[in-house]
Design a protein around this motif. Structure first.
Motif, mmCIF file in Angstrom:
data_model
loop_
_atom_site.group_PDB
_atom_site.id
_atom_site.type_symbol
_atom_site.label_atom_id
_atom_site.label_comp_id
_atom_site.label_asym_id
_atom_site.label_seq_id
_atom_site.Cartn_x
_atom_site.Cartn_y
_atom_site.Cartn_z
ATOM 1 N N TYR A 25 18.655 5.221 -10.793
ATOM 2 C CA TYR A 25 19.611 5.354 -9.701
ATOM 3 C C TYR A 25 19.261 4.295 -8.657
ATOM 4 C CZ TYR A 25 21.712 7.498 -5.493
ATOM 5 O OH TYR A 25 22.416 7.734 -4.330
ATOM 6 N N VAL A 26 20.115 3.288 -8.512
ATOM 7 C CA VAL A 26 19.844 2.179 -7.604
ATOM 8 C C VAL A 26 20.487 2.480 -6.257
ATOM 9 C CG1 VAL A 26 20.002 -0.302 -7.249
ATOM 10 C CG2 VAL A 26 19.810 0.613 -9.572
ATOM 11 N N TYR A 27 19.731 3.073 -5.346
ATOM 12 C CA TYR A 27 20.252 3.353 -4.014
ATOM 13 C C TYR A 27 19.696 2.368 -2.983
ATOM 14 C CZ TYR A 27 15.733 5.727 -3.582
ATOM 15 O OH TYR A 27 14.383 6.013 -3.599
ATOM 16 N N ALA A 28 18.696 1.574 -3.380
ATOM 17 C CA ALA A 28 18.156 0.535 -2.505
ATOM 18 C C ALA A 28 17.492 -0.507 -3.387
ATOM 19 C CB ALA A 28 17.146 1.114 -1.524
ATOM 20 N N TYR A 29 17.446 -1.735 -2.887
ATOM 21 C CA TYR A 29 16.796 -2.801 -3.638
ATOM 22 C C TYR A 29 16.084 -3.718 -2.654
ATOM 23 C CZ TYR A 29 15.974 -6.814 -6.614
ATOM 24 O OH TYR A 29 15.353 -7.830 -7.310
ATOM 25 N N PRO A 30 14.825 -4.058 -2.930
ATOM 26 C CA PRO A 30 13.968 -3.608 -4.037
ATOM 27 C C PRO A 30 13.539 -2.150 -3.869
ATOM 28 C CG PRO A 30 13.170 -5.686 -3.090
ATOM 29 C CD PRO A 30 14.171 -5.131 -2.139
ATOM 30 N N HIS A 31 13.218 -1.498 -4.987
ATOM 31 C CA HIS A 31 12.773 -0.110 -4.967
ATOM 32 C C HIS A 31 11.386 -0.009 -4.334
ATOM 33 C CE1 HIS A 31 11.389 3.817 -6.542
ATOM 34 N NE2 HIS A 31 12.670 4.125 -6.491
ATOM 35 N N LYS A 32 11.092 1.173 -3.784
ATOM 36 C CA LYS A 32 9.800 1.383 -3.122
ATOM 37 C C LYS A 32 8.609 1.153 -4.055
ATOM 38 C CE LYS A 32 9.842 4.387 0.909
ATOM 39 N NZ LYS A 32 9.436 5.718 1.410
ATOM 40 N N THR A 33 8.798 1.354 -5.367
ATOM 41 C CA THR A 33 7.675 1.137 -6.275
ATOM 42 C C THR A 33 7.334 -0.341 -6.410
ATOM 43 O OG1 THR A 33 9.210 1.183 -8.161
ATOM 44 C CG2 THR A 33 8.074 3.237 -7.604
ATOM 45 N N ALA A 34 8.166 -1.226 -5.861
ATOM 46 C CA ALA A 34 7.837 -2.648 -5.817
ATOM 47 C C ALA A 34 7.147 -3.038 -4.512
ATOM 48 C CB ALA A 34 9.098 -3.502 -6.002
ATOM 49 N N TYR A 35 7.039 -2.104 -3.571
ATOM 50 C CA TYR A 35 6.349 -2.384 -2.307
ATOM 51 C C TYR A 35 4.834 -2.423 -2.554
ATOM 52 C CZ TYR A 35 10.611 -1.094 0.334
ATOM 53 O OH TYR A 35 11.887 -1.022 0.845
ATOM 54 N N ARG A 36 4.135 -3.165 -1.705
ATOM 55 C CA ARG A 36 2.686 -3.258 -1.780
ATOM 56 C C ARG A 36 2.118 -3.303 -0.361
ATOM 57 N NH1 ARG A 36 3.998 -2.094 -6.115
ATOM 58 N NH2 ARG A 36 3.351 -2.920 -8.143
ATOM 59 N N PRO A 37 0.819 -3.018 -0.197
ATOM 60 C CA PRO A 37 0.218 -3.153 1.135
ATOM 61 C C PRO A 37 0.401 -4.569 1.681
ATOM 62 C CG PRO A 37 -1.264 -1.982 -0.342
ATOM 63 C CD PRO A 37 -0.130 -2.483 -1.190
ATOM 64 N N LEU A 38 0.666 -4.668 2.962
ATOM 65 C CA LEU A 38 0.856 -5.962 3.623
ATOM 66 C C LEU A 38 -0.441 -6.336 4.320
ATOM 67 C CD1 LEU A 38 4.349 -5.175 5.195
ATOM 68 C CD2 LEU A 38 3.920 -6.625 3.190
ATOM 69 N N PRO A 39 -1.229 -7.226 3.731
ATOM 70 C CA PRO A 39 -2.552 -7.511 4.302
ATOM 71 C C PRO A 39 -2.492 -8.071 5.714
ATOM 72 C CG PRO A 39 -2.008 -9.067 2.536
ATOM 73 C CD PRO A 39 -0.975 -7.999 2.498
ATOM 74 N N GLU A 40 -1.412 -8.807 6.045
ATOM 75 C CA GLU A 40 -1.322 -9.389 7.380
ATOM 76 C C GLU A 40 -0.848 -8.387 8.425
ATOM 77 O OE1 GLU A 40 2.776 -10.186 5.513
ATOM 78 O OE2 GLU A 40 0.713 -9.706 4.920
ATOM 79 N N ARG A 41 -0.293 -7.255 7.977
ATOM 80 C CA ARG A 41 0.201 -6.193 8.861
ATOM 81 C C ARG A 41 0.980 -6.778 10.042
ATOM 82 N NH1 ARG A 41 -3.698 -1.148 9.503
ATOM 83 N NH2 ARG A 41 -1.647 -0.338 9.964
ATOM 84 N N PRO A 42 2.140 -7.364 9.760
ATOM 85 C CA PRO A 42 2.891 -8.062 10.817
ATOM 86 C C PRO A 42 3.344 -7.115 11.928
ATOM 87 C CG PRO A 42 4.231 -7.782 8.846
ATOM 88 C CD PRO A 42 2.845 -7.380 8.477
ATOM 89 N N ALA A 43 3.378 -7.632 13.131
ATOM 90 C CA ALA A 43 3.846 -6.859 14.278
ATOM 91 C C ALA A 43 5.356 -6.692 14.202
ATOM 92 C CB ALA A 43 3.455 -7.555 15.576
ATOM 93 N N LEU A 44 5.831 -5.472 14.477
ATOM 94 C CA LEU A 44 7.268 -5.217 14.433
ATOM 95 C C LEU A 44 8.006 -6.074 15.459
ATOM 96 C CD1 LEU A 44 7.527 -1.338 13.993
ATOM 97 C CD2 LEU A 44 7.218 -3.120 12.269
ATOM 98 N N ARG A 45 7.379 -6.331 16.590
ATOM 99 C CA ARG A 45 8.031 -7.152 17.608
ATOM 100 C C ARG A 45 8.361 -8.530 17.048
ATOM 101 N NH1 ARG A 45 8.531 -6.656 22.948
ATOM 102 N NH2 ARG A 45 7.101 -4.878 22.974
ATOM 103 N N ASP A 46 7.457 -9.099 16.242
ATOM 104 C CA ASP A 46 7.717 -10.410 15.645
ATOM 105 C C ASP A 46 8.778 -10.316 14.551
ATOM 106 O OD1 ASP A 46 5.779 -11.513 17.311
ATOM 107 O OD2 ASP A 46 4.176 -11.265 15.831
ATOM 108 N N LEU A 47 8.723 -9.246 13.769
ATOM 109 C CA LEU A 47 9.683 -9.090 12.678
ATOM 110 C C LEU A 47 11.107 -8.975 13.191
ATOM 111 C CD1 LEU A 47 7.852 -6.540 10.312
ATOM 112 C CD2 LEU A 47 8.213 -8.983 9.919
#
Length: 459
Positions: A25-47
């Motif tokens: 069931y494709v309700y979003a792309y990419p799927h959450k199982t393709a997510y990985r930890p973000l080592p740089e942990r970007p600030a939301l303000r910058d994003l």
């Protein structure tokens, strides 16, 4: 869009290289199982600094249910001991404050729609629902009474006091998971409920001023027949819901059905689900409903949902809560994903202990480059019955969909899934293309996303 017997026979005799119809069931792309930890942990303000913020979508996730259905692989836990709901709302408020600060205080920040999902948001009691609405309005700046607001509920939690809060705070759509009006089928899906209780909940909902009722039904349950499926369809139609969602049953790892039963993955089950889908689709079309997607049907005379200028292909999403995801144009991010109950409990406990400063950074997600943005745009447009305006795609990306995805679109056309339109204004699926949405969608996943999803270890 009703399919004739001849068309059904042709679909049943589809090419042997056609993929199995029920894959994902494709309700979003990419799927959450393709997510990985973000080592740089970007600030939301910058994003979010350079993102358009004039038509955002707001989603608040409540990860609690009174029971967990046998088919459910959503991020949710059973019950909330030791005042857990209060601690969760405390954390949600801290996150909302941090995210709003990251978005900035300018007048360009506006929410075009809002939703409370889960889990079951109405697991919260009436006072907690008031607080949830206050968080959405006072901490993020969303005007719930001025935008479409959708809330999910269940038969057991759709109580009069909770519904009164939701109606007063501007809810325009209430979605209730019924799945089956046949008690034996509900038990087979490990969903303990009685039809009498479902009907009582629907009666309470219709007594409110909430203008749109959605009822979810599932086909493919063990023991379900065309006759029993018709029983559920007709029982739902009695309430004249403005919307109906028809979901195929999936049996996923780590779910109740996945642990207790042999996987139902053979071709006979595929055929059964396709036949029940076509039966349900045709029945709703005959009763004045219009097909919006493979799953969604809307009553032709249903009221408009109000101003809704959010475009899922391009506009951003703010997700609050440990099971929610957020979207910018270049990064999709969330907290960790799990299905196993012990893992979910641990993630929720970690979320409730998260300090405010940690909510100001993205910790888990996936980058979305131009190639992936093209795939996402095509997926989210093509899986809608109205299809995708080809000029919209070219305007956004400076290229044509047939140039970017020649082999995929050629394969869909060869299977009879695409209406002839290479030189026309809109790319649209045929009725059988819509029926095979759960096969078509995954074929548009990129090799990189496929590899990430395959490497994901269920937890």
């Amino acid at each position: 869009m009703t399919t004739t017997a001849e068309e059904t026979a042709r679909a049943d005799a589809a090419p042997t290289d056609a993929p199995r119809p029920y894959q994902s069931y494709v309700y979003a792309y990419p799927h959450k199982t393709a997510y990985r930890p973000l080592p740089e942990r970007p600030a939301l303000r910058d994003l979010w600094r350079d993102e358009p913020k004039g038509a955002l979508s707001l989603y608040l996730h409540i990860p609690f249910c009174e029971v967990r259905c046998g088919f459910c692989n959503l991020f949710t836990r059973i019950g909330a001991p030791d005042e857990l709901t209060g601690r969760y709302l405390d954390a949600l408020e801290r996150q909302a404050v941090a995210v709003r600060e990251a978005l900035g205080d300018g007048r360009d920040v506006r929410f075009a729609n809002a939703a409370f999902g889960g889990g079951t948001p109405t697991f919260l009691d009436a006072d907690e629902l008031v607080r949830l609405c206050d968080i959405a309005e006072l901490r993020t700046g969303a005007d719930l009474r001025a935008v479409p607001l959708s809330v999910e509920t269940s038969p057991a939690t759709a109580t009069a006091d909770r519904l009164a809060v939701l109606a007063e705070r501007g809810t325009t759509r209430l979605s209730i998971g019924v799945q089956s009006f046949v008690d034996a089928e509900a038990r087979a899906a490990v969903r303990p409920q009685r039809r009498a209780d479902v009907e009582a909940a629907l009666s309470r909902i219709r007594d409110t001023d909430i203008p749109v009722l959605n009822i979810d039904l599932i086909y493919g349950i063990d023991g379900q027949t065309p006759a029993s499926w018709r029983t559920s369809l007709d029982a739902a139609l009695v309430w004249r819901p403005e919307e109906l969602y028809l979901y195929p049953l999936y049996v996923r790892p780590l779910t109740g059905l996945g642990r207790s039963a042999a996987p139902l993955t053979d071709q006979a089950w595929d055929g059964q689900r396709l036949r029940l889908y076509r039966q349900g689709r045709d029945h709703l079309l005959e009763h004045g409903y219009e097909q919006v997607s493979m799953r969604m049907f809307r009553r032709a005379d249903a009221p408009a949902q109000g101003p809704d200028d959010y475009a899922c292909q391009t506009d951003g999403m703010i997700g609050l809560g440990c099971g929610a995801r957020s979207y910018t144009s270049s990064l999709h991010y969330s907290f960790e994903y799990a299905v196993d109950m012990r893992e979910i409990r641990a993630i929720i406990d970690g979320y409730t202990a998260t300090p405010s400063e940690e909510f100001a950074r993205a910790r888990h997600g996936r980058r979305v480059d131009g190639r992936e943005a093209r795939r996402r745009h095509l997926l989210q447009s093509l899986l809608q019955a109205e299809g995708m305006p080809l000029d919209d795609y070219r305007t956004r990306f400076g290229s044509g969909a047939f140039d970017d995805f020649p082999s995929e679109l050629a394969a869909f056309a060869a299977r009879g899934w695409l209406e002839p339109c290479e030189d026309g204004p809109r790319l649209r699926l045929t009725p059988e293309g819509l029926a095979h949405s759960d096969a078509l969608g995954p074929e548009l996943f990129s090799p990189e996303v496929r590899a990430a999803m395959a490497a994901y270890e269920p937890r």
